[in-house]
Scaffold this motif. Structure first.
Motif, mmCIF file in Angstrom:
data_model
loop_
_atom_site.group_PDB
_atom_site.id
_atom_site.type_symbol
_atom_site.label_atom_id
_atom_site.label_comp_id
_atom_site.label_asym_id
_atom_site.label_seq_id
_atom_site.Cartn_x
_atom_site.Cartn_y
_atom_site.Cartn_z
ATOM 1 N N TYR A 119 0.832 -1.206 0.000
ATOM 2 C CA TYR A 119 0.000 0.000 0.000
ATOM 3 C C TYR A 119 0.867 1.257 0.000
ATOM 4 C CZ TYR A 119 -3.857 3.174 0.998
ATOM 5 O OH TYR A 119 -4.784 4.194 0.918
ATOM 6 N N VAL A 120 1.992 1.220 0.711
ATOM 7 C CA VAL A 120 2.918 2.345 0.674
ATOM 8 C C VAL A 120 3.449 2.532 -0.749
ATOM 9 C CG1 VAL A 120 5.187 3.150 1.458
ATOM 10 C CG2 VAL A 120 3.558 2.204 3.099
ATOM 11 N N ASP A 121 3.811 1.430 -1.397
ATOM 12 C CA ASP A 121 4.258 1.511 -2.790
ATOM 13 C C ASP A 121 3.157 2.066 -3.688
ATOM 14 O OD1 ASP A 121 6.760 0.574 -2.243
ATOM 15 O OD2 ASP A 121 6.386 -1.478 -2.888
ATOM 16 N N PHE A 122 1.933 1.621 -3.446
ATOM 17 C CA PHE A 122 0.787 2.093 -4.238
ATOM 18 C C PHE A 122 0.622 3.602 -4.086
ATOM 19 C CE2 PHE A 122 -3.669 3.304 -4.472
ATOM 20 C CZ PHE A 122 -4.049 2.789 -5.705
ATOM 21 N N TRP A 131 -9.634 -1.150 1.649
ATOM 22 C CA TRP A 131 -10.294 -1.394 0.358
ATOM 23 C C TRP A 131 -9.260 -1.625 -0.740
ATOM 24 C CZ3 TRP A 131 -10.544 1.304 -4.353
ATOM 25 C CH2 TRP A 131 -11.555 0.908 -5.220
ATOM 26 N N VAL A 132 -8.203 -0.771 -0.775
ATOM 27 C CA VAL A 132 -7.171 -0.923 -1.798
ATOM 28 C C VAL A 132 -6.355 -2.190 -1.558
ATOM 29 C CG1 VAL A 132 -5.082 0.103 -2.777
ATOM 30 C CG2 VAL A 132 -7.035 1.559 -2.231
ATOM 31 N N LEU A 133 -6.003 -2.473 -0.312
ATOM 32 C CA LEU A 133 -5.234 -3.682 -0.005
ATOM 33 C C LEU A 133 -5.991 -4.939 -0.423
ATOM 34 C CD1 LEU A 133 -3.584 -3.021 3.484
ATOM 35 C CD2 LEU A 133 -2.416 -3.455 1.311
ATOM 36 N N ASP A 134 -7.289 -4.943 -0.202
ATOM 37 C CA ASP A 134 -8.092 -6.106 -0.604
ATOM 38 C C ASP A 134 -7.980 -6.345 -2.099
ATOM 39 O OD1 ASP A 134 -10.283 -8.141 -0.058
ATOM 40 O OD2 ASP A 134 -11.304 -6.837 -1.507
ATOM 41 N N ARG A 135 -7.996 -5.287 -2.877
ATOM 42 C CA ARG A 135 -7.885 -5.439 -4.327
ATOM 43 C C ARG A 135 -6.466 -5.777 -4.766
ATOM 44 N NH1 ARG A 135 -12.056 -3.604 -2.758
ATOM 45 N NH2 ARG A 135 -14.007 -3.479 -3.967
ATOM 46 N N LEU A 136 -5.496 -5.224 -4.095
ATOM 47 C CA LEU A 136 -4.108 -5.555 -4.436
ATOM 48 C C LEU A 136 -3.790 -7.017 -4.144
ATOM 49 C CD1 LEU A 136 -2.238 -2.380 -3.101
ATOM 50 C CD2 LEU A 136 -2.610 -2.999 -5.491
ATOM 51 N N HIS A 137 -4.463 -7.594 -3.141
ATOM 52 C CA HIS A 137 -4.198 -8.979 -2.756
ATOM 53 C C HIS A 137 -5.085 -9.983 -3.481
ATOM 54 C CE1 HIS A 137 -2.432 -7.389 1.256
ATOM 55 N NE2 HIS A 137 -1.475 -7.590 0.371
ATOM 56 N N THR A 138 -6.208 -9.528 -4.031
ATOM 57 C CA THR A 138 -7.153 -10.473 -4.657
ATOM 58 C C THR A 138 -7.288 -10.301 -6.163
ATOM 59 O OG1 THR A 138 -9.025 -8.986 -4.214
ATOM 60 C CG2 THR A 138 -8.492 -10.656 -2.531
ATOM 61 N N SER A 139 -6.857 -9.153 -6.689
ATOM 62 C CA SER A 139 -7.006 -8.891 -8.119
ATOM 63 C C SER A 139 -5.649 -8.891 -8.802
ATOM 64 C CB SER A 139 -7.702 -7.543 -8.345
ATOM 65 O OG SER A 139 -7.642 -7.158 -9.709
ATOM 66 N N HIS A 140 -5.492 -9.751 -9.789
ATOM 67 C CA HIS A 140 -4.227 -9.806 -10.537
ATOM 68 C C HIS A 140 -3.995 -8.481 -11.267
ATOM 69 C CE1 HIS A 140 -0.957 -11.392 -12.968
ATOM 70 N NE2 HIS A 140 -1.575 -10.929 -14.047
ATOM 71 N N ARG A 141 -5.062 -7.866 -11.761
ATOM 72 C CA ARG A 141 -4.903 -6.610 -12.498
ATOM 73 C C ARG A 141 -4.407 -5.493 -11.592
ATOM 74 N NH1 ARG A 141 -10.297 -6.338 -16.415
ATOM 75 N NH2 ARG A 141 -9.756 -8.129 -17.734
ATOM 76 N N TRP A 142 -4.974 -5.403 -10.402
ATOM 77 C CA TRP A 142 -4.519 -4.383 -9.465
ATOM 78 C C TRP A 142 -3.062 -4.624 -9.073
ATOM 79 C CZ3 TRP A 142 -6.907 -0.324 -6.452
ATOM 80 C CH2 TRP A 142 -8.189 0.021 -6.909
ATOM 81 N N ALA A 143 -2.725 -5.872 -8.790
ATOM 82 C CA ALA A 143 -1.358 -6.192 -8.382
ATOM 83 C C ALA A 143 -0.379 -5.875 -9.509
ATOM 84 C CB ALA A 143 -1.259 -7.658 -7.981
ATOM 85 N N ARG A 144 -0.765 -6.217 -10.742
ATOM 86 C CA ARG A 144 0.096 -5.953 -11.889
ATOM 87 C C ARG A 144 0.270 -4.453 -12.113
ATOM 88 N NH1 ARG A 144 4.473 -7.374 -14.430
ATOM 89 N NH2 ARG A 144 4.403 -7.055 -16.685
ATOM 90 N N PHE A 145 -0.833 -3.709 -11.974
ATOM 91 C CA PHE A 145 -0.754 -2.250 -12.119
ATOM 92 C C PHE A 145 0.189 -1.662 -11.080
ATOM 93 C CE2 PHE A 145 -2.161 1.829 -10.389
ATOM 94 C CZ PHE A 145 -2.010 2.630 -11.505
#
Length: 382
Positions: A15-18, A279-293
């Motif tokens: 999340y800090v990186d985000f 909310w953002v962490l949940d998407r970064l951990h569960t969504s490949h697209r968010w993690a890739r972005f």
């Protein structure tokens, strides 16, 4: 959680990186889409539509994200400092790695434009060429401040461990007193000292990231509303401008030199960031697209930031040389209709930089590489 609690781990927090990458991307998009260039025979000026668009100043309370960038930088520096110490390194090992990743690429971009200006000046007499180069490299100002905070980071961490949030009180209080000296007593030097007090406050608050992120949600709401009320109060009695970016016609900019208002802005933005964290962490951990972005954004956000004004200048030049056209120097209907175009064209100009950086950047480590070495690869710039 104690206010002086150490980071739980020396691993990078996603999340800090985000937030860090998001901050730089917001600045790039803002500069591309909302810059108005005014050309005269002997001068070129950069403007924006905020002063001529009613209520647009409110958008800068969210889009002027440099305070948030320095906030996450504070926490990131604590993690890196801890990691350096665990490896047996000291102050110079910490400083050398951070400065090399920040100063070298910025210096190369600035030097390239100085050479370009010199060559063009030898070929053609363009009175505003020097001013144009200053406009192109001016967004790198934050790297100078950020580098100064890197030099001070170990001392800031020591002070935080010893005195905790009291350091924040003294930094923000100093910023208020310096503003009094500057505006009530005409001491202009005080504004430049505020570069240290205000941005130091933003950086120092980042050292509280862990206890803030683990605190009940009403703490985040408290920060957000404290920032809102402080901003409304400070910008409503005729001294501080409402806009968080420079607007022609205002007596001064809240950003240069920074004023007490930036401290209030940080409280609002940190409160908002904490509210969105889960909310953002949940998407970064569960969504490949968010993690890739997030991975791509962190890999390329700094080189894109360093080159984004160059890309904008090249796009303006290409349009003029090919079509003989210059965008309007005022925010009229024609200018507004073109906004998507001025996101696309500089974006195309920055693609070669992304490709070049992708080729020169370290490759992903082999699975056999240790976690420590992998972390070293990830610290390309930060």
């Amino acid at each position: 959680v104690p206010a002086t609690a150490e980071p739980l781990t020396t691993k990078r927090e996603v999340y800090v990186d985000f937030l860090r990458a998001f901050s730089l991307i917001v600045v790039v998009v803002f500069h591309w889409m909302f810059t108005i260039l005014e050309f005269d025979d002997d001068v070129v000026r950069a403007n924006n539509p905020i002063g001529s668009t009613p209520g647009a100043w409110a958008a800068t309370w969210v889009l002027q994200v440099m305070p948030l960038f320095f906030f996450v930088g504070g926490y990131a520096h604590w993690i890196v400092w801890t990691k350096v110490r665990e490896r047996g390194g000291g102050y110079w090992a910490f400083v050398k790695g951070r400065v090399r990743r920040l100063v070298l690429p910025a210096t190369l971009v600035a030097a390239a434009w100085v050479v370009i200006a010199f060559v063009i000046g030898m070929m053609r007499d363009i009175a505003w060429m020097g001013e144009a180069v200053l406009l192109i490299i001016s967004p790198m100002w934050f790297l100078l401040i950020y580098t100064g905070l890197v030099l001070l980071a170990p001392f800031a961490i020591w002070a935080h461990r010893r005195w905790g949030p009291l350091v924040l009180i003294f930094l923000l209080g100093s910023a208020a007193i310096l503003d009094v000296l500057r505006f009530a007593h005409g001491q202009e030097w005080a504004g430049y000292v505020n570069f240290v007090a205000v941005w130091g406050f933003c950086h120092q608050l980042g050292l509280l990231y862990r206890p803030l992120s683990e605190a009940p949600q009403n703490v985040a709401w408290s920060l957000l509303w404290a920032g809102v009320f402080a901003l409304v109060a400070l910008t409503s009695f005729g001294l501080y401008p409402r806009s968080m970016v420079g607007v022609p016609g205002d007596r001064f900019s809240n950003m240069g030199p920074p004023t007490l208002v930036i401290g209030a802005l940080l409280l609002l933005q940190v409160g908002l960031a904490l509210l969105l964290r889960e909310w953002v962490l949940d998407r970064l951990h569960t969504s490949h697209r968010w993690a890739r972005f997030n991975e791509i954004a962190n890999r390329f956000s700094l080189p894109v930031y360093l080159f984004h004004t160059s890309a904008f200048a090249l796009a303006i030049t290409a349009i003029y040389l090919i079509f003989g056209y210059s965008p309007p120097g005022v925010a009229n209907a024609e200018w507004w209709y073109q906004r998507p175009l001025w996101l696309l064209l500089p974006g195309l100009m920055v693609v070669p930089v992304i490709v070049l950086f992708a080729r020169r950047a370290p490759r992903k480590p082999h699975p056999a590489v240790t976690e420590e070495e992998h972390a070293g690869h990830q610290e390309r710039f930060w």
